[in-house]
Design a protein around this motif. Structure first.
Motif, PDB file in Angstrom:
ATOM      1  N   GLN A  24       0.823  -1.211   0.000  1.00 29.66           N
ATOM      2  CA  GLN A  24       0.000   0.000   0.000  1.00 29.66           C
ATOM      3  C   GLN A  24       0.859   1.264   0.000  1.00 29.66           C
ATOM      4  O   GLN A  24       0.473   2.277  -0.596  1.00 29.66           O
ATOM      5  CB  GLN A  24      -0.942  -0.015   1.203  1.00 29.66           C
ATOM      6  CG  GLN A  24      -2.072  -1.021   1.072  1.00 29.66           C
ATOM      7  CD  GLN A  24      -2.959  -1.094   2.291  1.00 29.66           C
ATOM      8  OE1 GLN A  24      -2.634  -0.534   3.348  1.00 29.66           O
ATOM      9  NE2 GLN A  24      -4.094  -1.774   2.176  1.00 29.66           N
ATOM     10  N   ILE A  27       1.868   1.692  -3.794  1.00 30.00           N
ATOM     11  CA  ILE A  27       0.825   2.070  -4.755  1.00 30.00           C
ATOM     12  C   ILE A  27       0.178   3.410  -4.407  1.00 30.00           C
ATOM     13  O   ILE A  27      -0.517   4.003  -5.240  1.00 30.00           O
ATOM     14  CB  ILE A  27      -0.243   0.968  -4.889  1.00 30.00           C
ATOM     15  CG1 ILE A  27      -1.021   0.778  -3.596  1.00 30.00           C
ATOM     16  CG2 ILE A  27       0.413  -0.341  -5.297  1.00 30.00           C
ATOM     17  CD1 ILE A  27      -2.134  -0.277  -3.703  1.00 30.00           C
ATOM     18  N   SER A  28       0.412   3.909  -3.193  1.00 29.31           N
ATOM     19  CA  SER A  28      -0.140   5.216  -2.815  1.00 29.31           C
ATOM     20  C   SER A  28       0.804   6.373  -3.151  1.00 29.31           C
ATOM     21  O   SER A  28       0.454   7.541  -2.904  1.00 29.31           O
ATOM     22  CB  SER A  28      -0.450   5.240  -1.314  1.00 29.31           C
ATOM     23  OG  SER A  28       0.740   5.167  -0.545  1.00 29.31           O
ATOM     24  N   LYS A  32       3.902   8.215 -10.304  1.00 27.66           N
ATOM     25  CA  LYS A  32       3.199   7.080 -10.894  1.00 27.66           C
ATOM     26  C   LYS A  32       4.020   6.276 -11.898  1.00 27.66           C
ATOM     27  O   LYS A  32       3.584   5.199 -12.321  1.00 27.66           O
ATOM     28  CB  LYS A  32       1.904   7.560 -11.562  1.00 27.66           C
ATOM     29  CG  LYS A  32       0.914   8.168 -10.571  1.00 27.66           C
ATOM     30  CD  LYS A  32       0.603   7.217  -9.412  1.00 27.66           C
ATOM     31  CE  LYS A  32      -0.352   7.831  -8.399  1.00 27.66           C
ATOM     32  NZ  LYS A  32      -0.572   6.950  -7.231  1.00 27.66           N
ATOM     33  N   TYR A  36       6.562  -1.986 -10.362  1.00 25.81           N
ATOM     34  CA  TYR A  36       6.620  -2.664  -9.068  1.00 25.81           C
ATOM     35  C   TYR A  36       6.822  -4.160  -9.272  1.00 25.81           C
ATOM     36  O   TYR A  36       6.071  -4.814  -9.999  1.00 25.81           O
ATOM     37  CB  TYR A  36       5.344  -2.394  -8.275  1.00 25.81           C
ATOM     38  CG  TYR A  36       5.427  -2.797  -6.817  1.00 25.81           C
ATOM     39  CD1 TYR A  36       6.634  -2.842  -6.135  1.00 25.81           C
ATOM     40  CD2 TYR A  36       4.272  -3.135  -6.110  1.00 25.81           C
ATOM     41  CE1 TYR A  36       6.706  -3.205  -4.802  1.00 25.81           C
ATOM     42  CE2 TYR A  36       4.321  -3.486  -4.770  1.00 25.81           C
ATOM     43  CZ  TYR A  36       5.551  -3.524  -4.122  1.00 25.81           C
ATOM     44  OH  TYR A  36       5.617  -3.888  -2.808  1.00 25.81           O
ATOM     45  N   TYR A  54      -3.485  -7.213  -5.160  1.00 24.24           N
ATOM     46  CA  TYR A  54      -2.969  -5.967  -5.740  1.00 24.24           C
ATOM     47  C   TYR A  54      -2.274  -6.206  -7.084  1.00 24.24           C
ATOM     48  O   TYR A  54      -1.470  -5.382  -7.528  1.00 24.24           O
ATOM     49  CB  TYR A  54      -1.983  -5.320  -4.762  1.00 24.24           C
ATOM     50  CG  TYR A  54      -2.593  -4.956  -3.437  1.00 24.24           C
ATOM     51  CD1 TYR A  54      -3.253  -3.737  -3.259  1.00 24.24           C
ATOM     52  CD2 TYR A  54      -2.540  -5.831  -2.358  1.00 24.24           C
ATOM     53  CE1 TYR A  54      -3.822  -3.402  -2.037  1.00 24.24           C
ATOM     54  CE2 TYR A  54      -3.112  -5.509  -1.138  1.00 24.24           C
ATOM     55  CZ  TYR A  54      -3.749  -4.291  -0.987  1.00 24.24           C
ATOM     56  OH  TYR A  54      -4.323  -3.954   0.224  1.00 24.24           O
ATOM     57  N   LYS A  55      -2.599  -7.319  -7.752  1.00 23.03           N
ATOM     58  CA  LYS A  55      -1.853  -7.707  -8.945  1.00 23.03           C
ATOM     59  C   LYS A  55      -1.935  -6.677 -10.077  1.00 23.03           C
ATOM     60  O   LYS A  55      -1.022  -6.580 -10.892  1.00 23.03           O
ATOM     61  CB  LYS A  55      -2.301  -9.079  -9.446  1.00 23.03           C
ATOM     62  CG  LYS A  55      -3.765  -9.185  -9.816  1.00 23.03           C
ATOM     63  CD  LYS A  55      -4.097 -10.636 -10.191  1.00 23.03           C
ATOM     64  CE  LYS A  55      -5.567 -10.797 -10.540  1.00 23.03           C
ATOM     65  NZ  LYS A  55      -5.889 -12.208 -10.874  1.00 23.03           N
ATOM     66  N   LYS A  56      -2.995  -5.872 -10.105  1.00 19.47           N
ATOM     67  CA  LYS A  56      -3.098  -4.866 -11.169  1.00 19.47           C
ATOM     68  C   LYS A  56      -2.053  -3.763 -11.004  1.00 19.47           C
ATOM     69  O   LYS A  56      -1.766  -3.022 -11.954  1.00 19.47           O
ATOM     70  CB  LYS A  56      -4.502  -4.269 -11.225  1.00 19.47           C
ATOM     71  CG  LYS A  56      -4.872  -3.379 -10.057  1.00 19.47           C
ATOM     72  CD  LYS A  56      -6.261  -2.793 -10.239  1.00 19.47           C
ATOM     73  CE  LYS A  56      -6.639  -1.845  -9.100  1.00 19.47           C
ATOM     74  NZ  LYS A  56      -7.982  -1.271  -9.284  1.00 19.47           N
ATOM     75  N   HIS A  57      -1.487  -3.647  -9.802  1.00 14.23           N
ATOM     76  CA  HIS A  57      -0.458  -2.641  -9.544  1.00 14.23           C
ATOM     77  C   HIS A  57       0.955  -3.202  -9.675  1.00 14.23           C
ATOM     78  O   HIS A  57       1.929  -2.454  -9.542  1.00 14.23           O
ATOM     79  CB  HIS A  57      -0.618  -2.077  -8.128  1.00 14.23           C
ATOM     80  CG  HIS A  57      -1.939  -1.429  -7.872  1.00 14.23           C
ATOM     81  ND1 HIS A  57      -2.265  -0.177  -8.355  1.00 14.23           N
ATOM     82  CD2 HIS A  57      -3.033  -1.870  -7.179  1.00 14.23           C
ATOM     83  CE1 HIS A  57      -3.491   0.140  -7.972  1.00 14.23           C
ATOM     84  NE2 HIS A  57      -3.976  -0.860  -7.257  1.00 14.23           N
ATOM     85  N   ILE A  58       1.062  -4.507  -9.914  1.00 19.21           N
ATOM     86  CA  ILE A  58       2.358  -5.180  -9.897  1.00 19.21           C
ATOM     87  C   ILE A  58       2.782  -5.554 -11.315  1.00 19.21           C
ATOM     88  O   ILE A  58       2.043  -6.232 -12.033  1.00 19.21           O
ATOM     89  CB  ILE A  58       2.287  -6.435  -9.005  1.00 19.21           C
ATOM     90  CG1 ILE A  58       1.918  -6.039  -7.569  1.00 19.21           C
ATOM     91  CG2 ILE A  58       3.623  -7.186  -9.014  1.00 19.21           C
ATOM     92  CD1 ILE A  58       1.541  -7.213  -6.682  1.00 19.21           C
ATOM     93  N   GLN A  59       3.955  -5.110 -11.697  1.00 19.48           N
ATOM     94  CA  GLN A  59       4.454  -5.403 -13.041  1.00 19.48           C
ATOM     95  C   GLN A  59       4.878  -6.869 -13.172  1.00 19.48           C
ATOM     96  O   GLN A  59       4.552  -7.536 -14.145  1.00 19.48           O
ATOM     97  CB  GLN A  59       5.636  -4.492 -13.368  1.00 19.48           C
ATOM     98  CG  GLN A  59       6.159  -4.655 -14.790  1.00 19.48           C
ATOM     99  CD  GLN A  59       7.325  -3.724 -15.089  1.00 19.48           C
ATOM    100  OE1 GLN A  59       8.005  -3.240 -14.191  1.00 19.48           O
ATOM    101  NE2 GLN A  59       7.558  -3.492 -16.372  1.00 19.48           N
ATOM    102  N   ASP A  97       3.739   9.567   1.055  1.00 20.06           N
ATOM    103  CA  ASP A  97       3.370   9.366  -0.348  1.00 20.06           C
ATOM    104  C   ASP A  97       4.249  10.119  -1.336  1.00 20.06           C
ATOM    105  O   ASP A  97       4.048  10.008  -2.552  1.00 20.06           O
ATOM    106  CB  ASP A  97       1.909   9.775  -0.566  1.00 20.06           C
ATOM    107  CG  ASP A  97       0.934   8.910   0.220  1.00 20.06           C
ATOM    108  OD1 ASP A  97       1.343   7.820   0.680  1.00 20.06           O
ATOM    109  OD2 ASP A  97      -0.222   9.330   0.384  1.00 20.06           O
TER     110      ASP A  97
END
Length: 248
Positions: A24, A27-28, A32, A36, A54-59, A97
């Motif tokens: 968190q 991704i916060s 941008k 990740y 959180y897979k949509k935020h992980i490359q 952040d």
């Protein structure tokens, strides 16, 4: 700054208690342009299901056995596509952040190879137990026991190609050895961001138990000799003494 991509690598193993807080904090970030990467050592608890939320935020996500934390870091470096790479382990999290935006600004404005900052050690209740205030690096400071906190250490990806990754020959001192190799031995340019970048949970493999501490000292000395520290036995004394001020 726009145009600078930062790869953040998180290494985890059975970290269900802390991994979500770590993710968190990444991704916060208000910056941008992040790639990740999470390298999990084949966790057998709830770590991987938490990560998958959180897979949509992980490359990239890899979960498989490895030869230890630094082998996992090297796996992440091999996957990284960013201009800059930093490590944020599962027990750690960004202080706020704006950390990555400040790091990106430092790289862009100061045309440097390496950026580092400060770190707080925190207890389970979130209170600060130690404050690692690094200070501005000057040539030769490694001879006097100085080193930056590895979780607050970011460098250009090309440096790993030119000077090598984390060496598994140095055990728990592999991060210290790499920073010695980059900064002390090869005189790469550094810039100090004078603020806390990362909060780190107290503990760690190298500090758990007398036998592990002795092994860590052995690896420290080995790293000092190979990277041409002037008087390793003296530096070995200075290195822990420098930590005393972290408690005040």
């Amino acid at each position: 700054m726009p145009g600078l991509k930062i790869s953040v690598i998180t290494v985890s193993y059975n970290a269900e208690r802390t991994i979500e807080r770590c993710i968190q904090s990444v991704i916060s970030q208000n910056y941008k342009d992040i790639g990740y990467i999470i390298i999990d050592g084949g966790s057998t608890d709830g770590t991987v299901p938490i990560i998958e939320k959180y897979k949509k935020h992980i490359q990239f996500l890899v979960s498989e056995p490895d030869r230890g934390i630094y082998d996992a870091m090297n796996k992440g470096i091999a996957l990284a596509q960013g201009d800059v790479i930093g490590i944020l382990n599962a027990d750690d999290f960004f202080a706020d952040d704006h950390v990555l935006s400040d790091i990106a600004t430092a790289f862009t404005n100061h045309n440097t190879d390496i950026v580092y900052g400060d770190l707080d050690y925190i207890k389970l209740d979130g209170s600060v137990s130690r404050k690692w205030r690094t200070g501005q690096y000057k040539k030769g400071m490694f001879n006097h026991g100085w080193m930056p906190p590895h979780p607050a250490f970011y460098c250009k990806r090309e440096l790993f190609n030119k000077f090598g990754n984390y060496s598994l020959d140095f055990g728990t001192a592999a991060d210290y050895e790499l920073m010695l190799r980059f900064i002390h031995l090869n005189h790469l340019s550094v810039y100090y961001v004078q603020r806390v970048l990362v909060k780190m949970s107290i503990g760690g493999v190298s500090n758990s138990g007398i036998s592990n501490r002795i092994k860590a000292l052995f690896f420290d000395v080995k790293a000092m000799y190979i990277n041409k520290i002037l008087f390793p036995p003296i530096t070995l004394i200075f290195k822990p003494l420098r930590k005393l001020k972290q408690f005040f």
